[in-house]
Design an enzyme around this catalytic site. Structure first.
Site: not given
Ligand code: ATP
Ligand code: MG
Length: 1011
Positions: A107-108, A112, A157, A160-161, A386, A388
């Site tokens: 993440s981050g 995206t 993030n 974050s998606s 991603g 986690e």
């Protein structure tokens, strides 16, 4: 050259396969770090692109950059997401095969962002038309909408998606993007009702509250303060400085319009979003029996309006559960806890299904409807959340990590397969390197009947008191012996300390993760009570009617569980797939390990030569690139390519263990071998460049010189021609002239006729020109060119005119004094010219008004008012004896006055002057004749003047006696007093002598020169 050779040390290698020690994590990280320090965030692992999040704008995404990467070979340019995008685009176009770009990372890490860059690249670089432009706009605008509804601020993030996204971009046969399709999966619905500390709910809630117009908020019953909504304050940070909800709202509103949402649809969508907030604020109280009841009526009122359902039905559904027992439907009241759970379930379901509806709606607007065009290809973009690992990992993390595990599997399969195919095609015996194949973990999770998901499904369906704990026990029973599965009970003492009793640990390929089983059953069931579903099915909100299908109520089929969802989305990824793993600059172990796996996968052992291949190069490419390093292959290899490679490799001194020849490729084992060759090429390039430069300079100079020479010769030839033509012309003209001249000369005496007219004209012309050049310049010049006979008369006229002109010019210039002088001279000329011998000597001498140095004042006094006009010293000869006496002769206006030393001796008025006699010789003697009757006079006066011409001219002018001047030859008779006469005899001699002769005459001997 220096920089090219040393740059590698500074910025590392741009492809990890070129790393000498490719399995070393340290070397890998060092390479990443070196590059990152130089702001080089992209690195390849063969065709895989590794990206590191720079967290700053590097200005490497401009249009110029896009152009630089467009249509360029993958390896010709430095690694970039655009190169990857362009590569898959060109593969799609040339191979007509669907492509997929898979983006993974924690993440981050920038997944995206990477997907957006790819989309932008296609939007800018692909061919466009008006219709395509709309699709491009919609594709680009789908991002802010999906991000508003599916992204949230997390601890890692700010954007974050919270859902996985697979986007297909459809291209027509011309390569223009004509449509798209998005698949979303596993939205993190739990975020709607709960957020960890420091995290937020989905952006759209905050955007609506901060940016929504007053009117809209009033209609939705919302206040402009996120703190007032329970669902928005769980993480305790509704406001974040890095996020501008108000401007994001505007962007989302605009994007919704571009995508094709009507005003009504937006209104209904916002009704749903706000209803979720109202649901969150709903308060429950308990009655005596412990059953829950709703204590806030306002929320129900808003909810019934916003969701388009009856308030009482909704209230009942939120506080009761419908049970079907023995064919009878019973409403069982819920306690407060159950009612809250039901409410949260409804919120999640409403939001989750609305999100799916939104994606479908976007898909509708992106759909490519042209049936006639069947030749479209797609590029898929998979932006998956991603791997986690948190302190507390729940069902969501389990799903996410499973998804990642599946993708890893997919990647392994794809890579292995393509590499295998390549080795087989090249005829090289190969043996896979030892790498970790995570299929065993995937099987642990997904295997039918034995896998974790199957056990979970079973536990959900099983009658009886199934709970999360019983699920855990079942797991221990079924997969307890699996090497990648551990629970508190099964673990060794060391591990047990790190695990809770309600946890199980999976040893993922990327690391170990403990999952807490709490909520697993509920979440897997995605529990929404039937009566709540029924209420939603009755909704008048058009979006909700599409989300909650009535058929669902009658359909007994179990809804999809996680496994189905994950599998259905991972499986259809097109092949080949390009992977873009993203990483954060801290290079966490978890992630690097994962990227490293990609790296390792790309290296294989060749059993025969025990070779780790670092690079495989097409032989044609090798010969082409390095041909300059070997004299036999330079400048071109004419023979067969493999032989060319052998010659080249032999010349380069490759040892047999350093390489292996395939059919069309050569496999080089050590990066250093390739680097050495590259360095040699770099050096060679320099010398070649110098040679080329010299050759080119020589060639250009030679060409320039030749061009100049040709030009000079041409100019010379032209000029010579011109000169020759001019000469010939002149000669022709001259011969014509001569001919005409001679003919004219022959006919010169005839009347003017064509034969002689030229000659005559010429003669005239020549005369006139001669005259022009030689005309007399002053009146004294009497020369004049001789005219031709025909011009005699004209010449005479001209001469006169010329003379007149000169005279006129002369006169114009003449001063009054000079005029006076000239007048006197003219008189003198008239009187004496050719008459008196000393006249010529007088001509050049100017006449003056006095010859005396000074005049005695007494004499002047004696003159009185009379003005003296002339004064000259004279010698007076007595009448008796002719004695000479010096006197001065003065002329006034009226008379001649003879003075001796201031004493007036005699005055002769002009009227009384009868005449003046003078000899023709050159003497100065003259006689003034006065009447003998005049008693005052004692007879004529004999005088002698050295300036006799001047004196007599003055007397003649003053006394107007010009007609009375007599010039005598030989002698002059003059009157003496009393009627007597005297005679003066003039004879020429050598010396001037004036004396009385023996005959009583005055004898004057005059010289030739005196005057
Ligand atoms: N190439 C880049 N250049 C500059 N900044 C970047 C780049 N990539 C990412 N970022 C920054 O990092 C932030 C996080 O990136 P992004 O949202 O793409 O991460 P992600 O991998 O999608 O994370 P998640 O899995 O949480 O969705 C972005 O908001 C942006 O500020
Ligand atoms: Mg993301």
């Amino acid at each position: 050259m220096e920089s090219a050779l040393t740059a590698r040390d500074r910025v590392g290698v741009q492809d990890f396969v070129l790393l000498e020690n490719y399995t070393s994590e340290a070397a890998f990280i060092e390479n990443l770090r070196k590059r990152f320090k130089e702001n080089l965030i992209y690195t390849y692992i063969s065709s895989v692109l590794v990206s590191v999040n720079p967290y700053k704008d590097l200005e490497i995404y401009t249009k110029n950059h896009m152009e630089r990467y467009r249509g360029v070979n993958f390896y010709e340019v430095s690694p970039h997401i655009y190169a990857t995008s362009d590569n898959s685009y060109r593969s799609m176009r040339t191979e007509r095969r669907d492509q997929c770009i898979l983006i993974s990372g924690e993440s981050g890490a920038g997944k995206t962002e990477a997907s957006k860059k790819i989309l932008q690249y296609y939007a800018v670089t692909c061919p466009a038309s008006d219709q395509v432009q709309t699709v491009k706009d919609r594709l680009l605008q789908s991002n802010p909408v999906l991000e508003a509804f599916g992204n949230a601020k997390t601890l890692r993030n700010d954007n974050s998606s919270r859902f996985g996204k697979y986007m297909d971009i459809q291209f027509d046969f011309k390569g223009a993007p004509v449509g798209g399709h998005i698949i979303n999966y596993l939205l993190e619905k739990s975020r709607v009702v709960h957020q960890n500390h420091g995290e937020r709910n989905f952006h759209i809630f905050y955007q609506l509250i901060e940016g929504g117009e007053e009117d809209l908020l009033r209609r939705l019953g919302l206040e402009r303060n996120p703190q007032h909504y329970q669902y928005l304050v769980k993480g305790n940070c509704p406001k974040v400085s890095s996020i501008n909800d108000r401007s994001d709202w505007k962007q989302v509103r605009k994007a919704l319009t571009v995508i094709g949402f009507s005003e009504d649809e937006v209104e209904e969508l916002m009704n749903i979003i706000s209803s979720v907030l109202h649901l969150g604020n709903m308060q429950y109280g308990g009655d005596d029996g412990g059953s829950a009841c709703i204590t806030s009526d306002t929320q129900i009122k808003y909810l019934s309006r916003l969701l388009g359902v009856s308030g009482t039905v909704l209230t009942e559904a939120l506080t009761h559960r419908k049970i079907i027992a023995k064919g009878e439907e019973l409403m069982s009241p819920l306690n407060i806890e159950q009612a809250s759970a039901a409410r949260d379930a409804l919120s999640k379901a409403v939001y989750g299904r609305t999100f799916t509806w939104l994606v479908n709606k976007i898909n509708g607007s992106l759909a490519y409807t042209d049936e006639s065009n069947k030749n479209s290809s797609v590029i898929g973009l998979l932006d998956i959340y991603g791997f986690e690992v948190f302190q507390y990992n729940s069902f969501e993390q389990f799903c996410i990590n499973y998804c990642n595990e599946k993708l890893q599997q997919l990647f392994i399969e794809l890579t292995l397969k393509s590499e295998q195919e390549e080795y087989e095609a090249e005829g090289i015996t190969w043996e896979p390197v030892q790498y970790f194949n995570n299929k065993i973990i995937c099987d642990l999770v997904e295997e039918k009947f034995k896998g974790i998901i199957s056990i979970l499904d079973e536990e959900c369906l099983r009658p009886g008191d199934a709970s999360d704990i019983t699920f855990l026990e079942k797991l221990e029973d079924t997969v307890g012996s699996h090497p990648h599965f551990v629970t508190h009970k099964l673990a060794d003492t060391k591990t047990r300390k790190l695990m809770g009793r309600e946890e199980f640990r999976l040893l993922h390929y990327a690391g170990d993760v403990n999952y807490n089983v709490n909520g697993f059953l509920d979440k897997n069931n995605d529990l929404l009570y039937r009566n709540l579903k029924e209420v939603m099915c009755m909704s008048e909100n058009k979006i909700l009617t599409q989300c909650f299908d009535r058929e669902e109520l009658t359909d007994k089929k179990r809804p999809d569980t996680v496994r189905c969802v994950v599998l259905s989305h991972v499986s259809p990824l097109p092949n080949p797939t390009i992977v873009v793993p993203c990483a954060k600059a801290e290079f966490t172990k978890l992630h690097v390990t994962k990227i490293l796996d990609y790296s390792e996968l790309l290296h294989f052992n060749c059993s025969q030569v025990k070779l780790c291949v670092c690079v495989c190069v097409f032989v044609c490419a090798l010969v082409f690139r390095y041909k300059s390093l070997c004299p036999d292959t330079w400048p071109n290899w004419q023979g067969k390519l493999p032989e060319g490679v052998s010659t080249l490799v032999k010349h380069l001194g490759y040892k047999p263990e350093e390489y292996k020849m395939g059919r069309s490729k050569i496999f080089i084992r050590f990066p250093k071998t390739l680097f050495a060759t590259e360095d040699a090429l770099e050096t060679r390039k320099q010398s070649l460049a110098t040679k080329l430069q010299a050759g080119w300079k020589g060639y250009t100079q030679k060409t320039k010189y030749q061009k100049l020479r040709r030009s000079a010769i041409r100019i010379e030839a032209w000029w010579r021609g011109i000169l020759a033509r001019r000469r010939a012309q002149r000669r022709r003209k001259a011969s014509d002239t001569i001919r005409r001249f001679i003919r004219g000369f022959i006919y010169r005496h005839q009347e003017r006729c064509p034969q002689n007219e030229y000659f005559l004209d010429y003669v005239r012309y020549a005369f006139l020109m001669n005259l022009h050049r030689n005309a007399p310049k002053n009146v004294l010049d009497k020369s004049w060119p001789t005219p031709p006979p025909a011009l005699t008369e004209a010449s005479e006229h001209l001469r006169k005119m010329c003379m007149q002109n000169m005279v006129w010019t002369y006169c114009k210039k003449i001063s009054p004094e000079w005029k006076h002088q000239m007048e006197q001279k003219t008189v003198a000329s008239e009187l004496f010219k050719d008459k008196k011998d000393n006249y010529p000597q007088s001509v050049p001498k100017l006449f003056v008004s006095t010859r005396l140095k000074e005049i005695n004042p007494k004499a002047l006094q004696a003159l009185g008012t009379e003005k003296m006009k002339y004064a000259v010293p004279v010698t007076k000869y007595d009448r008796n004896g002719y004695r000479a006496r010096p006197r001065q002769l003065l002329l006034t206006g009226d008379s001649i006055v003879i003075v001796e030393e201031g004493k007036m001796k005699q005055r002769i008025e002009y009227g009384a002057l009868k005449g003046i006699s003078v000899s023709s010789l050159s003497d100065g003697v003259f006689v003034l004749h006065v009447p003998s009757t005049d008693n005052k006079q004692k007879g004529d006066v004999v005088l002698q003047s050295d300036h006799v011409i001047e004196t007599l001219t003055k007397v003649a002018i003053c006394g107007e006696k010009a007609d009375n001047v007599n010039i005598n030859q030989g002698s002059i008779t003059f009157a003496l007093s009393q009627g007597k006469e005297g005679v003066i005899d003039f004879t020429p001699g050598s010396e001037l002598l004036v004396a009385k002769a023996k005959n009583g005459h005055l004898a004057v001997v005059s010289t030739q020169t005196s005057g």
